[in-house]
Design a protein around this motif. Structure first.
Motif, PDB file in Angstrom:
ATOM      1  N   PHE A  63     -15.469 -12.125  -1.433  1.00  0.00           N
ATOM      2  CA  PHE A  63     -14.969 -11.056  -2.310  1.00  0.00           C
ATOM      3  C   PHE A  63     -13.677 -11.436  -3.028  1.00  0.00           C
ATOM      4  CE2 PHE A  63     -12.994  -7.141  -3.561  1.00  0.00           C
ATOM      5  CZ  PHE A  63     -14.041  -6.300  -3.867  1.00  0.00           C
ATOM      6  N   PRO A  68      -0.752  -4.413  -4.688  1.00  0.00           N
ATOM      7  CA  PRO A  68      -1.273  -5.264  -3.615  1.00  0.00           C
ATOM      8  C   PRO A  68      -2.108  -6.425  -4.138  1.00  0.00           C
ATOM      9  CG  PRO A  68      -1.834  -2.965  -3.200  1.00  0.00           C
ATOM     10  CD  PRO A  68      -1.097  -3.004  -4.485  1.00  0.00           C
ATOM     11  N   TYR A  69      -2.891  -6.177  -5.214  1.00  0.00           N
ATOM     12  CA  TYR A  69      -3.816  -7.228  -5.639  1.00  0.00           C
ATOM     13  C   TYR A  69      -3.101  -8.378  -6.328  1.00  0.00           C
ATOM     14  CZ  TYR A  69      -3.867  -4.894 -10.250  1.00  0.00           C
ATOM     15  OH  TYR A  69      -3.524  -4.327 -11.441  1.00  0.00           O
ATOM     16  N   ASN A 110      -2.405 -11.103   2.320  1.00  0.00           N
ATOM     17  CA  ASN A 110      -3.671 -10.462   2.633  1.00  0.00           C
ATOM     18  C   ASN A 110      -3.579  -9.777   3.989  1.00  0.00           C
ATOM     19  OD1 ASN A 110      -5.057 -12.942   0.730  1.00  0.00           O
ATOM     20  ND2 ASN A 110      -5.723 -10.845   0.463  1.00  0.00           N
ATOM     21  N   MET A 137     -12.744 -12.363  -7.172  1.00  0.00           N
ATOM     22  CA  MET A 137     -11.752 -11.627  -7.950  1.00  0.00           C
ATOM     23  C   MET A 137     -10.768 -12.562  -8.644  1.00  0.00           C
ATOM     24  SD  MET A 137     -12.277  -8.433  -7.762  1.00  0.00           S
ATOM     25  CE  MET A 137     -14.032  -8.628  -7.645  1.00  0.00           C
ATOM     26  N   ASP A 145      -6.366  -5.263  -1.701  1.00  0.00           N
ATOM     27  CA  ASP A 145      -5.679  -6.345  -0.993  1.00  0.00           C
ATOM     28  C   ASP A 145      -6.274  -7.698  -1.367  1.00  0.00           C
ATOM     29  OD1 ASP A 145      -3.840  -7.072   1.311  1.00  0.00           O
ATOM     30  OD2 ASP A 145      -5.720  -7.958   1.986  1.00  0.00           O
ATOM     31  N   LEU A 146      -7.581  -7.710  -1.596  1.00  0.00           N
ATOM     32  CA  LEU A 146      -8.261  -8.977  -1.882  1.00  0.00           C
ATOM     33  C   LEU A 146      -8.229  -9.315  -3.362  1.00  0.00           C
ATOM     34  CD1 LEU A 146     -11.232  -8.475   0.553  1.00  0.00           C
ATOM     35  CD2 LEU A 146      -9.431 -10.185   0.749  1.00  0.00           C
ATOM     36  N   GLY A 147      -7.469  -8.554  -4.135  1.00  0.00           N
ATOM     37  CA  GLY A 147      -7.261  -8.951  -5.517  1.00  0.00           C
ATOM     38  C   GLY A 147      -8.032  -8.147  -6.545  1.00  0.00           C
ATOM     39  N   ALA A 166     -10.165  -3.847  -0.741  1.00  0.00           N
ATOM     40  CA  ALA A 166     -10.546  -4.444  -2.024  1.00  0.00           C
ATOM     41  C   ALA A 166      -9.300  -4.749  -2.859  1.00  0.00           C
ATOM     42  CB  ALA A 166     -11.473  -3.504  -2.784  1.00  0.00           C
ATOM     43  N   PHE A 218     -16.877  -4.608   3.932  1.00  0.00           N
ATOM     44  CA  PHE A 218     -17.690  -3.873   2.967  1.00  0.00           C
ATOM     45  C   PHE A 218     -19.113  -3.756   3.492  1.00  0.00           C
ATOM     46  CE2 PHE A 218     -14.505  -6.173   0.303  1.00  0.00           C
ATOM     47  CZ  PHE A 218     -13.718  -5.055   0.063  1.00  0.00           C
ATOM     48  N   PHE A 231       0.813  -1.207   0.000  1.00  0.00           N
ATOM     49  CA  PHE A 231       0.000   0.000   0.000  1.00  0.00           C
ATOM     50  C   PHE A 231       0.848   1.258   0.000  1.00  0.00           C
ATOM     51  CE2 PHE A 231      -2.487  -3.253   2.257  1.00  0.00           C
ATOM     52  CZ  PHE A 231      -3.450  -3.417   1.296  1.00  0.00           C
TER      53      PHE A 231
END
Lengths: 388, 284
Positions: free
Chosen positions: A100, A74-75, A80, A104, B185-187, B183, A89, A54
């Motif tokens: 979630f 990060p993604y 995690n 993805m 972080d979760l991909g 979000a 959320f 981040f």
């Protein structure tokens, strides 16, 4: 232990010209529970954010499994995070929050390896339910997240992160918002989950007790540098400097002189101890933990002092004793009234000798006893932690 | 326990009773009475002749709302991602026109859109007009822009756009940044962060923006009168005529107002149900 998974090399970071990380070097082993421990502003959260991707470091490298991942977003990291305030959320229910990450994910199509395909709904469902069961939230799938208690939200956040089967889980003061009782339960729960899933946990906290309870390795930080790395026992029993000694548990830190190996001088008297490796007559800091001090009749004492303050703590009394102007904290089960003259005796293994550091003289005096306690109770308001 | 009304609330209660409740009651009473004061449903049965006006009003208001949304959402989103200074300046710029009287603003659009107005002069001077003429074999001396439905929609968009931007912006700017980080972080990549987190969470702002643009647009009469030239009658004009114009018939005017109000309220309720689960959009 096991093999190295993450290495931080020469990390520097600054906000507004203020150095928050100063050439930080650290390696983290696979399947390890590592805690970054330190006061507010010591750089622990920044370190975590850099590992999570981040924040980009000003200079230095982040290696994951030997590969530099500085520029990996990060993604795309196999890491995690459980955020400080969970960051669930609000528009999704518990099931969808946990699902979630899986929604993805894309993986090669079995029939056509060049194409990527979503995970099948059935697999998502199964994995989410499994994970909810693992964090004891079975039956909560359709709840709204704001209808959950703090502890439950916490566990949704953990499930949401773990369902992706990351190699590393980052936890940023995740227990800060919970009350004391729940926090203790969650500490045990977290440790259990970590052992069950068998991955690396990197945990950030300012709470030394939390760190001692859960960690395999503790990294004590202050002012952007690492003060000490070690097991909880090492850190507690063999603090490297006055900062660590003071930050972990309670410590009386006294000026002393190392007369020779296994003999230290304080207050003009010599005390046998177990430490060695100092030069002759080297000035040192001596740490004596409050629970390692025995109260004895005056005539048998190695030192004698006057009780100036007594606080009942349930399990023990915290008494403040004045030894020639320097006040010590002693924890004892015997009551001594204020004003009493007492003698003390310290066993050689209760004395820990440290080299002088830039922290010498800053800590370990209990002259302002009550003030110090207030300070300990109010923890880092800007990081959102509050103690019950 | 029933909450007791504080005595400080009394002035507001009186105000609301006088200026909100009483007028609505009056509208309802008028709508159901004839010019002698007797009860009748005639006002409503007459209304069928005006169906085309209803249709036109809702169509134009819908188009204006849609355009406001298409412009307003990206503006709000991009604004919220800029620095604080930029946001403050942008906010002032968006609010600035609202410090000038509504009618004056609309008048100035007249002088811009007129046949020999600012825009047409620009088109003439830059040769755009002759280019158009040679391309399409026409011999226009100007582009007729005034007194068209397009001009009316333009007036609506111009006047009500801030009401779309403000609620959307205020929702997006308050969005918890850690949700976006979670979000990612979760991909989720940029597109998915927007589609799955930011968009659904900004829906309440979108709903109140739509409400705040649609309601005044559907009932406007000044804009259509000034920019539409009064040729294409809108609901607002129709109602105005019944009270102030030649077709003096306040009972019919009240009935039309009532029907319009009911339709608008029904639309808003349906839309709020659609966006349920989040905070309710503000009905203004």
């Amino acid at each position: 232990m096991s093999k190295e998974l993450i290495r931080l090399r020469d990390l520097c970071m600054a906000y507004d010209d203020e150095l928050v990380l100063d050439h930080l070097n650290l390696y983290i082993n696979d399947k390890e529970f590592l805690t970054l421990l330190g006061p507010s502003g010591c750089g622990k959260s920044t370190t975590l954010r850099i590992i999570g991707g981040f924040t980009a470091p000003l200079s230095g490298d982040v290696l994951f499994d030997g590969v530099r991942i500085n520029d990996v977003p990060p993604y795309k990291r196999q890491i995690n995070t459980v955020f400080q305030k969970y960051a669930l959320f609000p528009h999704l229910n518990v099931f969808e929050n946990v699902a979630f990450g899986l929604r993805m994910q894309r993986r090669p199509d079995p029939s056509d390896p060049k194409r990527k395909t979503k995970l099948p709904e059935e697999e998502i469902r199964q994995r989410v339910l499994e994970m909810l069961e693992a964090v004891s939230l079975k039956g909560f799938e359709n709840r709204r997240t704001d209808a959950l208690s703090g502890g439950q939200q916490q566990r949704v956040a953990i499930a949401r992160a773990l369902v992706n089967r990351p190699k590393v889980l980052l936890l940023d003061e995740p227990l800060g918002a919970l009350d004391l009782k729940l926090r203790k339960d969650m500490q045990i729960e977290l440790k259990r989950i970590q052992q069950q899933v068998g991955i690396t946990f990197i945990y950030v906290t300012h709470d030394q007790e939390e760190a001692l309870t859960m960690s395999d390795t503790i990294v004590v930080m202050d002012k952007g540098t690492i003060q000490q790395i070690g097991t909880p026992e090492d850190i507690y029993n063999e603090p490297k400097n006055a900062f660590v000694a003071d930050f972990i548990g309670e410590s009386n830190i006294i000026d002393g002189v190392m007369v020779q190996d296994k003999l230290v001088q304080m207050y003009g008297r010599q005390f046998p101890c177990l430490d060695g490796g100092f030069s002759e007559n080297e000035p040192v800091d001596v740490v004596i933990r409050p629970e390692d001090i025995d109260i004895v009749p005056v005539e048998q004492g190695q030192l004698t002092g006057t009780v100036t303050n007594v606080t009942f703590k349930g399990m023990q009394y915290d008494i403040i004793v004045d030894f020639r102007g320097f006040k010590w904290l002693i924890q004892t089960t015997d009551h001594s009234p204020v004003g009493a003259r007492i003698g003390i005796k310290i066993d050689p293994d209760g004395i820990h000798v440290m080299k002088k550091s830039r922290y010498s003289g800053l800590y370990g005096d209990y002259s302002s006893f009550s003030d110090e306690y207030d300070e300990l109770d109010t923890v880092e308001p800007e990081e959102g932690g509050d103690e019950a | 326990m029933k909450p007791k009304l504080s005595r400080f609330a009394i002035p507001y209660v009186i105000w609301m009773a006088l200026f909100v409740v009483a007028p609505i009651v009056l509208v309802v009473v008028y709508a159901f009475s004839n010019d002698l004061g007797g009860f009748t449903l005639e006002n409503f049965s007459k209304m069928g002749t005006y169906a085309v006006v209803f249709g036109r009003s809702f169509k134009l208001a819908l188009i204006a709302t849609l355009i406001c949304l298409v412009i307003g959402y990206p503006v709000s989103y991009m604004m919220s991602r800029e620095g604080e200074r930029f946001q403050r300046v942008a906010m002032v710029l968006i609010m600035l026109p609202m410090w000038i009287n509504f009618l004056l603003r609309t008048y100035s659009w007249m002088s811009i859109l007129e046949n020999n107005g600012l825009l047409n002069q620009v088109f003439q001077k830059t040769g755009l007009l002759s280019l158009y003429n040679s391309l399409f074999g026409t011999s226009l001396e100007y582009f007729p822009m005034m007194n068209t439905q397009g001009a009316v929609v333009l007036g609506m968009v111009y006047n009500y756009l801030p009401f779309m931007i403000l609620p959307i912006y205020s929702v997006i700017v308050k969005l918890d940044g850690s949700l976006v980080e979670a979000a990612r972080d979760l991909g989720a990549d940029g597109v998915n962060v927007f589609r799955r987190v930011i968009l659904p969470l900004s829906l309440p702002g979108v709903l109140s923006g739509i409400t705040m643009v649609f309601v005044p647009s559907v009932s406007t009469f000044a804009i259509s009168k000034m920019l539409g030239g009064g040729t294409d009658l809108l609901l607002g004009d129709l109602i105005e005529q019944q009270f102030l114009g030649g077709a003096y018939n306040p009972q019919l005017g009240a009935a039309i107002s009532l029907v319009m109000m009911v339709i608008v309220v029904v639309c808003m309720v349906v839309m709020n149900r659609f966006g349920e689960g989040e905070e309710q959009a503000v009905i203004l």
